[in-house]
Design a protein around this motif. Structure first.
Motif, mmCIF file in Angstrom:
data_model
loop_
_atom_site.group_PDB
_atom_site.id
_atom_site.type_symbol
_atom_site.label_atom_id
_atom_site.label_comp_id
_atom_site.label_asym_id
_atom_site.label_seq_id
_atom_site.Cartn_x
_atom_site.Cartn_y
_atom_site.Cartn_z
ATOM 1 N N LEU A 15 0.854 -1.187 0.000
ATOM 2 C CA LEU A 15 0.000 0.000 0.000
ATOM 3 C C LEU A 15 0.890 1.237 0.000
ATOM 4 C CD1 LEU A 15 -2.959 1.135 0.383
ATOM 5 C CD2 LEU A 15 -2.401 1.250 2.835
ATOM 6 N N PHE A 32 -1.654 -0.297 -6.764
ATOM 7 C CA PHE A 32 -2.585 -0.863 -5.784
ATOM 8 C C PHE A 32 -4.016 -0.691 -6.297
ATOM 9 C CE2 PHE A 32 -5.253 -0.958 -2.051
ATOM 10 C CZ PHE A 32 -4.665 -1.904 -1.221
ATOM 11 N N HIS A 38 -5.987 -6.145 -5.210
ATOM 12 C CA HIS A 38 -5.715 -6.235 -3.779
ATOM 13 C C HIS A 38 -6.989 -6.406 -2.951
ATOM 14 C CE1 HIS A 38 -2.195 -4.286 -5.555
ATOM 15 N NE2 HIS A 38 -1.500 -4.659 -4.488
#
Length: 393
Positions: A142, A298, A321
């Protein structure tokens, strides 16, 4: 849909026969026995007739929903108390199968009444018994700028079912009170038609988030479950619904993506159209939606039906994710106590409520903000989800 209705009616009939054993143990009154089966017969025949007639009868959907609600209200107490009778039968096997114990049957009837009262609460107050569920998810990749970033998810509003604006407003205010960075809606804004939103646009336009509001379509949003005067009218309805999202301040993602930027870093937000199994539409195109994105960015995916995660997105070439879904409503009925979670919907959907993980990928299935079919919620309360993204050290 027809298969599910048939399975439900079959299950109801089997449970009904079993619960009837307690009734005949407690009374031999023929009028009570006849009334017991007559009520069930009228409900089942009525549902079958309305389902077969479908769109040919005016207000058939409303009547079908009403009968289904009554039938489910009667079925739930019987289903949940049947294990007591089953346990008694197990002990009777070792006692030469004597007559049923009247005290056990009285206990079953008492428990059924308690469950029925719970059902009545669910059908009256439960539909707006909003619950905030907060989770923190950790990801090693992240971006640092998004450490602590918060997302509020709502799903399955089904505004055509609402009748109490004051109660709905409580849910909207509760969602805003979370003060999340981003607000995401994962489909099924209406039951059938865009016009259902006309009295509610200003209310849901109150939803706010500093990094924006995004949405996707659910299976009900396409208008596939009612008869339209023409294909042109159906297409116009969908176009109008897309405009409604815009009027509420949401950016509707239709097999596309956007990037959320913070302090010179970014994450990708991906939204696909509905993709489901077992007869549901498969309009979603994840490959198209992720094509413009850098491979290593991400990604948070909005996909209405959790089946999409099992069949498509979990094995997607580009790593997803976090996937946010809805659709199941938790069947609007179930039990969630002390970590135990059960609903009949789990026999139809592998992932049906809450958080799931596969490797380094997460799926969260929201239980829904509104209700449809069953005119309330029993145990599976309406949900506002708050997810906090944390960078795993």
């Amino acid at each position: 849909m027809a298969r599910r209705l048939l399975l439900f009616l079959l299950l109801f009939f089997v449970v009904d026969i079993y619960f009837y054993q307690a009734i005949i143990t407690l009374t031999d009154n023929i009028y009570i026995h006849v009334a017991y089966w007559l009520i069930d017969l009228l409900l089942i025949v009525g549902m079958v007739v309305l389902f077969v007639a479908g769109r040919k009868l005016r207000h058939s959907q409303r009547w079908l929903t009403g009968l289904f609600t009554i039938l489910l209200s009667l079925a739930i107490p019987k289903l949940l108390t049947a294990p007591v009778l089953l346990l008694e039968d197990f002990t009777r096997l070792f006692r030469s199968f004597p007559p049923r114990n009247i005290y056990v049957s009285e206990l079953v009837l008492f428990l059924a009444i308690v469950v029925l009262l719970t059902v009545i609460f669910g059908l009256t107050r439960g539909r707006h018994f909003y619950k905030v569920r907060k989770l923190t998810l950790h990801f090693p990749d992240l971006p640092a700028a998004f450490d602590g970033f918060t997302i509020t998810q709502i799903s399955d509003i089904h505004v055509g079912s609402f009748t109490n604006q004051k109660e709905v407003q409580k849910g909207i205010d509760l969602a805003n009170a979370q003060q999340s960075d981003l607000l995401l809606f994962t489909g099924d804004l209406v039951n059938h038609a865009a016009s259902e939103m006309d009295p509610w646009i200003s209310a849901f336009a109150q939803l706010q988030a500093p990094y924006g509001k995004y949405s996707v379509l659910g299976n009900h949003d396409y208008g596939d479950y009612i008869q339209w005067e023409s294909q042109t009218a159906k297409v116009a309805n969908l176009e109008r619904l897309k405009m409604v999202h815009k009027e509420m301040g949401f950016r509707l993602l239709l097999n596309e993506s956007d990037q959320i930027e913070k302090e010179s870093e970014s994450i990708a937000l991906v939204g696909v159209e509905n993709w489901g199994k077992n007869g549901f539409q498969q309009y979603g195109d994840l490959r198209k939606a992720t094509a413009p994105l850098p491979t290593n960015i991400f990604k948070v995916l909005m996909s209405h039906d959790p089946s999409h995660w099992d069949v498509v997105s979990e094995d997607q070439e580009q790593h997803i994710h976090l996937t946010l879904a809805g659709h199941t409503h938790g069947m609007q009925f179930g039990i969630e106590l002390f970590g135990f979670k059960w609903s009949p919907i789990q026999y139809f959907y592998k992932r049906w409520a809450g958080l799931y993980k596969s490797g380094s990928k997460y799926l969260y299935v929201n239980r829904g903000f509104g209700y449809h079919g069953l005119k309330g919620r029993i145990g599976m309360w309406p949900e506002i989800t708050v997810l906090t993204l944390k960078r795993k050290q």
